[in-house]
Design a protein around this motif. Structure first.
Motif, PDB file in Angstrom:
ATOM      1  N   LEU A 154     102.568  70.569  39.383  1.00 23.91           N
ATOM      2  CA  LEU A 154     102.915  69.150  39.332  1.00 23.91           C
ATOM      3  C   LEU A 154     104.174  68.878  38.523  1.00 23.91           C
ATOM      4  CD1 LEU A 154      99.402  67.490  38.894  1.00 23.91           C
ATOM      5  CD2 LEU A 154     100.888  67.361  40.913  1.00 23.91           C
ATOM      6  N   ARG A 155     104.471  69.710  37.543  1.00 25.50           N
ATOM      7  CA  ARG A 155     105.600  69.423  36.669  1.00 25.50           C
ATOM      8  C   ARG A 155     106.945  69.841  37.253  1.00 25.50           C
ATOM      9  NH1 ARG A 155     107.228  73.806  33.307  1.00 25.50           N
ATOM     10  NH2 ARG A 155     105.967  75.701  33.560  1.00 25.50           N
ATOM     11  N   TYR A 156     106.936  70.429  38.448  1.00 20.40           N
ATOM     12  CA  TYR A 156     108.175  70.893  39.058  1.00 20.40           C
ATOM     13  C   TYR A 156     108.714  69.848  40.038  1.00 20.40           C
ATOM     14  CZ  TYR A 156     107.160  75.445  37.048  1.00 20.40           C
ATOM     15  OH  TYR A 156     106.906  76.474  36.173  1.00 20.40           O
ATOM     16  N   SER A 157     110.007  69.579  39.950  1.00 21.55           N
ATOM     17  CA  SER A 157     110.614  68.571  40.814  1.00 21.55           C
ATOM     18  C   SER A 157     110.514  68.958  42.285  1.00 21.55           C
ATOM     19  CB  SER A 157     112.083  68.362  40.433  1.00 21.55           C
ATOM     20  OG  SER A 157     112.826  69.570  40.565  1.00 21.55           O
ATOM     21  N   GLU A 158     110.492  70.253  42.575  1.00 20.69           N
ATOM     22  CA  GLU A 158     110.390  70.703  43.962  1.00 20.69           C
ATOM     23  C   GLU A 158     109.096  70.221  44.599  1.00 20.69           C
ATOM     24  OE1 GLU A 158     112.048  72.955  47.269  1.00 20.69           O
ATOM     25  OE2 GLU A 158     112.818  72.002  45.459  1.00 20.69           O
ATOM     26  N   THR A 159     108.045  70.119  43.816  1.00 16.48           N
ATOM     27  CA  THR A 159     106.763  69.642  44.329  1.00 16.48           C
ATOM     28  C   THR A 159     106.891  68.226  44.870  1.00 16.48           C
ATOM     29  OG1 THR A 159     105.523  71.046  42.806  1.00 16.48           O
ATOM     30  CG2 THR A 159     104.378  69.126  43.708  1.00 16.48           C
TER      31      THR A 159
ATOM     32  N   PRO B  77      94.591  83.815  55.614  1.00 17.44           N
ATOM     33  CA  PRO B  77      95.970  83.502  55.255  1.00 17.44           C
ATOM     34  C   PRO B  77      96.135  82.027  54.918  1.00 17.44           C
ATOM     35  CG  PRO B  77      95.761  83.832  57.623  1.00 17.44           C
ATOM     36  CD  PRO B  77      94.441  84.207  57.022  1.00 17.44           C
ATOM     37  N   VAL B  78      96.908  81.761  53.868  1.00 20.96           N
ATOM     38  CA  VAL B  78      97.154  80.404  53.407  1.00 20.96           C
ATOM     39  C   VAL B  78      98.656  80.153  53.410  1.00 20.96           C
ATOM     40  CG1 VAL B  78      96.940  78.792  51.476  1.00 20.96           C
ATOM     41  CG2 VAL B  78      95.099  80.413  51.940  1.00 20.96           C
ATOM     42  N   LEU B  79      99.079  79.053  53.981  1.00 13.97           N
ATOM     43  CA  LEU B  79     100.485  78.669  53.953  1.00 13.97           C
ATOM     44  C   LEU B  79     100.814  78.200  52.543  1.00 13.97           C
ATOM     45  CD1 LEU B  79     102.990  78.283  55.792  1.00 13.97           C
ATOM     46  CD2 LEU B  79     102.252  75.917  56.107  1.00 13.97           C
ATOM     47  N   GLN B  80     101.691  78.959  51.868  1.00 20.56           N
ATOM     48  CA  GLN B  80     102.031  78.662  50.481  1.00 20.56           C
ATOM     49  C   GLN B  80     103.540  78.549  50.317  1.00 20.56           C
ATOM     50  OE1 GLN B  80      99.793  81.031  47.438  1.00 20.56           O
ATOM     51  NE2 GLN B  80      99.053  82.142  49.226  1.00 20.56           N
ATOM     52  N   TYR B  81     103.942  77.662  49.421  1.00 18.27           N
ATOM     53  CA  TYR B  81     105.347  77.513  49.062  1.00 18.27           C
ATOM     54  C   TYR B  81     105.417  77.483  47.547  1.00 18.27           C
ATOM     55  CZ  TYR B  81     110.042  75.457  48.770  1.00 18.27           C
ATOM     56  OH  TYR B  81     111.361  75.212  48.489  1.00 18.27           O
ATOM     57  N   TYR B  82     106.313  78.312  47.002  1.00 18.65           N
ATOM     58  CA  TYR B  82     106.382  78.477  45.557  1.00 18.65           C
ATOM     59  C   TYR B  82     107.451  77.557  44.967  1.00 18.65           C
ATOM     60  CZ  TYR B  82     103.830  82.652  46.910  1.00 18.65           C
ATOM     61  OH  TYR B  82     102.923  83.514  47.461  1.00 18.65           O
ATOM     62  N   VAL B  83     107.050  76.717  44.034  1.00 17.67           N
ATOM     63  CA  VAL B  83     107.932  75.664  43.535  1.00 17.67           C
ATOM     64  C   VAL B  83     108.615  76.010  42.217  1.00 17.67           C
ATOM     65  CG1 VAL B  83     106.607  73.869  44.726  1.00 17.67           C
ATOM     66  CG2 VAL B  83     106.038  74.460  42.352  1.00 17.67           C
ATOM     67  N   ASN B  84     108.214  77.070  41.540  1.00 20.82           N
ATOM     68  CA  ASN B  84     108.827  77.425  40.249  1.00 20.82           C
ATOM     69  C   ASN B  84     110.121  78.197  40.477  1.00 20.82           C
ATOM     70  OD1 ASN B  84     107.101  79.484  41.245  1.00 20.82           O
ATOM     71  ND2 ASN B  84     106.971  80.453  39.226  1.00 20.82           N
ATOM     72  N   GLN B  85     111.058  77.527  41.121  1.00 21.55           N
ATOM     73  CA  GLN B  85     112.261  78.205  41.580  1.00 21.55           C
ATOM     74  C   GLN B  85     113.323  78.384  40.499  1.00 21.55           C
ATOM     75  OE1 GLN B  85     113.165  75.934  45.110  1.00 21.55           O
ATOM     76  NE2 GLN B  85     111.346  76.707  46.162  1.00 21.55           N
ATOM     77  N   ASP B  86     113.093  77.812  39.312  1.00 23.09           N
ATOM     78  CA  ASP B  86     113.941  78.145  38.177  1.00 23.09           C
ATOM     79  C   ASP B  86     113.816  79.630  37.845  1.00 23.09           C
ATOM     80  OD1 ASP B  86     111.276  77.679  37.484  1.00 23.09           O
ATOM     81  OD2 ASP B  86     111.763  77.006  35.455  1.00 23.09           O
TER      82      ASP B  86
ATOM     83  N   LEU C  24     102.602  78.199  42.313  1.00 19.38           N
ATOM     84  CA  LEU C  24     103.583  78.978  41.565  1.00 19.38           C
ATOM     85  C   LEU C  24     103.551  80.431  42.021  1.00 19.38           C
ATOM     86  CD1 LEU C  24     102.966  77.709  37.905  1.00 19.38           C
ATOM     87  CD2 LEU C  24     104.249  76.621  39.753  1.00 19.38           C
ATOM     88  N   ASN C  25     104.701  81.043  42.017  1.00 21.96           N
ATOM     89  CA  ASN C  25     104.778  82.485  42.208  1.00 21.96           C
ATOM     90  C   ASN C  25     104.613  83.120  40.828  1.00 21.96           C
ATOM     91  OD1 ASN C  25     105.395  85.154  42.716  1.00 21.96           O
ATOM     92  ND2 ASN C  25     107.206  84.723  43.929  1.00 21.96           N
ATOM     93  N   ARG C  26     103.466  83.713  40.607  1.00 18.05           N
ATOM     94  CA  ARG C  26     103.172  84.273  39.288  1.00 18.05           C
ATOM     95  C   ARG C  26     103.660  85.707  39.144  1.00 18.05           C
ATOM     96  NH1 ARG C  26      99.061  80.919  40.613  1.00 18.05           N
ATOM     97  NH2 ARG C  26      97.786  82.526  41.580  1.00 18.05           N
ATOM     98  N   GLY C  27     104.131  86.300  40.249  1.00 19.05           N
ATOM     99  CA  GLY C  27     104.741  87.612  40.194  1.00 19.05           C
ATOM    100  C   GLY C  27     106.243  87.495  40.331  1.00 19.05           C
ATOM    101  N   PRO C  28     106.917  88.594  40.586  1.00 16.24           N
ATOM    102  CA  PRO C  28     108.371  88.535  40.769  1.00 16.24           C
ATOM    103  C   PRO C  28     108.739  87.886  42.098  1.00 16.24           C
ATOM    104  CG  PRO C  28     107.584  90.770  41.134  1.00 16.24           C
ATOM    105  CD  PRO C  28     106.415  89.989  40.616  1.00 16.24           C
ATOM    106  N   PHE C  29     109.794  87.103  42.095  1.00 20.32           N
ATOM    107  CA  PHE C  29     110.337  86.577  43.342  1.00 20.32           C
ATOM    108  C   PHE C  29     111.071  87.675  44.111  1.00 20.32           C
ATOM    109  CE2 PHE C  29     109.576  82.375  41.639  1.00 20.32           C
ATOM    110  CZ  PHE C  29     109.435  81.580  42.768  1.00 20.32           C
ATOM    111  N   LEU C  30     111.802  88.505  43.401  1.00 18.13           N
ATOM    112  CA  LEU C  30     112.608  89.546  44.026  1.00 18.13           C
ATOM    113  C   LEU C  30     111.835  90.854  43.988  1.00 18.13           C
ATOM    114  CD1 LEU C  30     115.406  89.634  45.348  1.00 18.13           C
ATOM    115  CD2 LEU C  30     116.323  90.400  43.158  1.00 18.13           C
TER     116      LEU C  30
END
Length: 371
Positions: free
Chosen positions: A14-19, A106-115, A61-67
């Motif tokens: 919720l605290r991410y502007s992308e959300t 499978p769940v459609l997910q989008y990760y918002v912690n893009q900082d 949130l992506n709690r692991g590595p993005f890359l």
């Protein structure tokens, strides 16, 4: 593509502007949850949990590595690709999609912690000692998100400002409107998955046609984007050889070979647990009834002489159009390379170096990275 009808938001997101941006773009009521297990309960109660999962989006949130490194296997040649893990699953519905068996359900997910994603990219660019090939199309389709986010606009702009990495956006869609006005500086490759029209009709629901994909590839090329194509999965069936060769011809009619960064070939392969999913969800599909053996990676693969015979013909047709365009196999062994291409990657410095050189040649990267 199927429309998203239900939106869940992980409370931590919720605290991410992308959300809020995605929420506003979708214009859907949202259910805020503390436990993602509630989403799985929603899907598990559906008659077809996979189909339902394509309509339910979880912002989290992506709690692991993005890359991440591409999840290859030591038994077959891997290309050294890097995955930018922006989200998971897809709103299109392909019978052969491994995600149907990879996630449960499978769940459609989008990760918002893009900082966090931005910081990882900055570190990767700063530390690069060779060209980086980075793509977002491994666990999702790269361009489905253009309907509700400006992520790709931001990524194209980020990559445009450096000379150490290329971004590959891999898709079966025509969602390129957001890419048109961007100063990409040839650091973004737009890539399409191609197949025969027969396979598209029988096994790729909710996707665009071959003509639409090729027309969009032509349009992107006219905007200066380097392009790429992926024949994966190549499916064996009666009459497939003539049909795949015709697709190759149409591909080169749409885009001249000097503008193609690479073309990959990969025959249909699947985890054994995917077979009953395909049989249930795609009862008219015939793709799981070929001559398969268990490969060294424990996936079901076509009997090697069969896949060599077809891939050799496809590679030869590509070479007839242009002998210098970069063609490579996704996850194959040296015998297949030698018998289809006439060489093994080691003779050219390895598969990763082959693709690095093509990226540098087409995408204005720093040549010093090749050593």
């Amino acid at each position: 593509m199927q429309p998203i009808s239900t939106l869940y938001i992980d409370r931590r997101a919720l605290r991410y502007s992308e959300t809020e941006k995605v929420r506003a773009a979708l214009n859907l009521p949202a259910t805020v949850i503390d436990d993602p297990g509630l989403v799985y309960q929603d899907l598990a109660g559906a008659e077809d949990s996979v189909a339902r999962g394509k309509q339910v989006l979880l912002l989290t949130l992506n709690r692991g590595p993005f890359l991440r490194k591409c999840p290859g296997t030591r038994y077959y040649r891997c290309c050294g690709y890097k995955i930018l893990h922006i989200g998971a699953f897809c709103t299109m519905d392909c019978s052969y999609c491994i995600l149907q068996a990879y996630f449960h359900p499978p769940v459609l997910q989008y990760y918002v912690n893009q900082d966090k994603m931005g910081r990882e990219l900055d570190r990767a660019f700063a530390g690069a000692r060779r060209p980086l090939r980075i793509g977002t199309g491994e666990f999702t389709d790269s361009l489905i998100w253009n309907t509700c986010t400006d992520l790709n606009t931001r990524l194209v702009n980020v990559f445009a400002g450096q000379r150490k990495a290329v971004l590959e956006l891999k898709t079966k869609t025509v969602n390129v409107e957001g890419l048109k006005p961007l100063a990409h500086n040839r650091k973004t490759i737009v890539a399409w998955s191609l197949n025969t029209e027969r396979i598209m009709a029988s096994d790729e629901r909710e996707t665009t046609t071959l003509s639409q994909r090729l027309a969009t590839a032509r349009a992107c090329r006219e905007l200066g984007y380097p392009v790429a194509f992926h024949f994966d999965p190549i499916v064996l069936y009666e009459g497939c050889e003539e049909e795949y060769l015709a697709v190759v011809d149409r591909m080169f009619e749409a885009v001249a070979p000097e503008h193609i960064v690479w073309i990959s070939l990969g025959t249909f392969r699947f985890m054994p647990q995917l077979k009953p999913v395909i049989q249930e969800r795609f009862p008219d599909s015939r793709i799981v009834y070929g001559e398969f053996i268990t490969g060294m990676d424990r996936k079901m693969r076509y009997f090697k002489p069969l896949r060599i015979a077809l891939c050799r013909k496809i590679a030869q047709r590509i070479r007839q159009h242009d002998p210098d365009v970069t063609v490579y196999f996704c996850m194959e062994d040296d015998e297949v390379w030698q018998r289809c291409m006439g060489f093994v990657p080691k003779q050219k410095g390895g598969l990763a170096r082959m693709l690095d050189k093509s990226a540098v040649a087409h995408c204005d990267l720093d040549k010093k990275l090749l050593g």
